[in-house]
Scaffold this motif. Structure first.
Motif, PDB file in Angstrom:
ATOM      1  N   PRO A  58      -3.664  -4.906   2.409  1.00  0.00           N
ATOM      2  CA  PRO A  58      -3.568  -4.851   1.066  1.00  0.00           C
ATOM      3  C   PRO A  58      -2.959  -3.399   0.441  1.00  0.00           C
ATOM      4  O   PRO A  58      -3.095  -2.299   1.101  1.00  0.00           O
ATOM      5  CB  PRO A  58      -5.318  -5.037   0.995  1.00  0.00           C
ATOM      6  N   GLU A  59      -2.336  -3.960  -0.710  1.00  0.00           N
ATOM      7  CA  GLU A  59      -1.533  -2.582  -1.170  1.00  0.00           C
ATOM      8  C   GLU A  59      -2.639  -1.656  -1.916  1.00  0.00           C
ATOM      9  O   GLU A  59      -3.736  -2.093  -2.181  1.00  0.00           O
ATOM     10  CB  GLU A  59      -0.650  -3.143  -2.148  1.00  0.00           C
ATOM     11  N   SER A  75      -1.173   6.323  -1.031  1.00  0.00           N
ATOM     12  CA  SER A  75      -1.231   5.091  -0.356  1.00  0.00           C
ATOM     13  C   SER A  75      -2.452   5.449   0.514  1.00  0.00           C
ATOM     14  O   SER A  75      -2.867   6.150   1.333  1.00  0.00           O
ATOM     15  CB  SER A  75      -0.162   4.994   0.263  1.00  0.00           C
ATOM     16  N   TYR A  76      -3.246   4.295   0.564  1.00  0.00           N
ATOM     17  CA  TYR A  76      -4.244   3.966   1.347  1.00  0.00           C
ATOM     18  C   TYR A  76      -3.993   2.730   2.563  1.00  0.00           C
ATOM     19  O   TYR A  76      -4.361   1.640   2.067  1.00  0.00           O
ATOM     20  CB  TYR A  76      -5.823   3.855   0.899  1.00  0.00           C
ATOM     21  N   PRO A  77      -3.224   2.965   3.614  1.00  0.00           N
ATOM     22  CA  PRO A  77      -2.745   1.698   4.334  1.00  0.00           C
ATOM     23  C   PRO A  77      -3.757   1.170   5.083  1.00  0.00           C
ATOM     24  O   PRO A  77      -3.301   0.938   6.403  1.00  0.00           O
ATOM     25  CB  PRO A  77      -1.697   2.344   5.002  1.00  0.00           C
ATOM     26  N   ALA A  78      -5.096   0.779   4.683  1.00  0.00           N
ATOM     27  CA  ALA A  78      -5.966   0.211   5.536  1.00  0.00           C
ATOM     28  C   ALA A  78      -5.584  -1.328   5.934  1.00  0.00           C
ATOM     29  O   ALA A  78      -5.008  -1.618   4.961  1.00  0.00           O
ATOM     30  CB  ALA A  78      -7.353   0.410   5.268  1.00  0.00           C
ATOM     31  N   LYS A  79      -5.790  -1.797   6.814  1.00  0.00           N
ATOM     32  CA  LYS A  79      -5.458  -3.227   7.223  1.00  0.00           C
ATOM     33  C   LYS A  79      -6.755  -3.950   6.571  1.00  0.00           C
ATOM     34  O   LYS A  79      -7.660  -3.437   6.523  1.00  0.00           O
ATOM     35  CB  LYS A  79      -5.589  -3.348   8.686  1.00  0.00           C
ATOM     36  N   THR A 104      -3.917 -11.936  -1.694  1.00  0.00           N
ATOM     37  CA  THR A 104      -2.963 -11.292  -2.775  1.00  0.00           C
ATOM     38  C   THR A 104      -3.692  -9.743  -3.180  1.00  0.00           C
ATOM     39  O   THR A 104      -2.818  -8.849  -3.446  1.00  0.00           O
ATOM     40  CB  THR A 104      -2.213 -12.090  -3.664  1.00  0.00           C
ATOM     41  N   ARG A 105      -4.676  -9.821  -3.549  1.00  0.00           N
ATOM     42  CA  ARG A 105      -5.584  -8.631  -4.137  1.00  0.00           C
ATOM     43  C   ARG A 105      -5.351  -7.653  -3.232  1.00  0.00           C
ATOM     44  O   ARG A 105      -5.920  -7.540  -1.876  1.00  0.00           O
ATOM     45  CB  ARG A 105      -7.044  -8.977  -4.320  1.00  0.00           C
TER      46      ARG A 105
END
Length: 256
Positions: A58-59, A75-79, A104-105
């Motif tokens: 998720p973006e 940016s918080y790049p958690a999967k 997509t969210r």
């Protein structure tokens, strides 16, 4: 069994400005056992049908305007976790709660501001869920209750919102709380700590200054969801309570 939490997210600047609440969230993240996954109901994702975020990566959504430029670069790049998302869907189905997956969210600021402080490494998968502010309080509670089995699997369930969230009356020069805001939160404290769900479900009539504190329901609903996720134990503890700009409550509750 992992506790569930209601965490106010305040304004996005809790991430970039020094604040006691920011320090509290960082400390809380280090004190708690690392969860297997994190499920967050955010006030800033509203939908008529309960929706479950199923994006693999998720973006980071910067769903606000007029704030310092540095916030827009975070940016918080958690999967994500599609298996957890699908499992949540099955739990809702079992309880007769209509739901849908959305692949997509991204993660809105009701999610990533909190988690970037609590889990800055972004190394725990996150499933983001919507809220429907039009539901009655009993239905909000039922949504949380449907997911309480996840806590025994090491999943942290978080309701992200704010008990007092009246942006139109903020005073930008200081954090001194309005009396009506404190009185509303004091009433909540008295009712939550004894798990008086009947009173809480009827807060609009019974709580002092409810219309001022909760002008719209989307920030209050996550509290009821987080409580529902701890329906079996019904133990509540207030971990933190301050205010931001006088009329934005920064409260943190733990339920077990």
């Amino acid at each position: 069994m992992y506790p569930s939490f209601f965490l106010a997210h305040g304004l996005p600047t809790i991430v970039t400005e020094p604040h006691g609440y920011s320090r509290f969230l960082r400390a809380l993240g280090t004190q708690l056992p690392k969860p297997v996954g994190i499920v967050v109901f955010s006030a800033h994702w509203q939908s008529e049908v309960q929706t479950i975020g199923a994006a693999a990566e998720p973006e980071t959504l910067h769903d606000f305007f007029g704030f310092p430029e540095e916030l827009y670069g975070i940016s918080y790049p958690a999967k994500g976790n599609i298996l957890l998302a699908m499992g949540i869907g099955r739990l809702f189905d079992t309880e007769g709660i209509a739901c849908a997956l959305d692949d997509t969210r991204g993660l809105d600021h009701g999610v990533w501001t909190l988690l970037s402080l609590m889990h800055p490494a972004a190394d725990v998968p996150v499933v983001h869920l919507s809220v429907n502010p039009l539901l009655v309080p009993e239905e909000q509670y039922r949504i949380g209750r449907a997911l309480q089995a996840l806590r025994s699997e090491g999943i942290m369930i978080v309701g992200s919102g704010g008990t007092v969230h009246h942006l139109g009356t903020m005073h930008w020069q200081d954090d001194a709380a309005e009396l009506w805001a404190k009185q509303f939160d004091a009433w909540l404290y008295d009712r939550i700590t004894v798990w008086d769900s009947d009173a809480l479900f009827d807060y609009e009539r019974r709580a002092p200054h409810a219309a001022m504190a909760v002008p719209t329901a989307e920030h209050f609903a996550p509290l009821l969801i987080a409580m529902g996720a701890a329906d079996r134990g019904r133990r509540a503890k207030l971990l933190y309570q301050k205010y931001q700009y006088g009329t934005v409550s920064l409260g943190a509750w733990m339920f077990s």
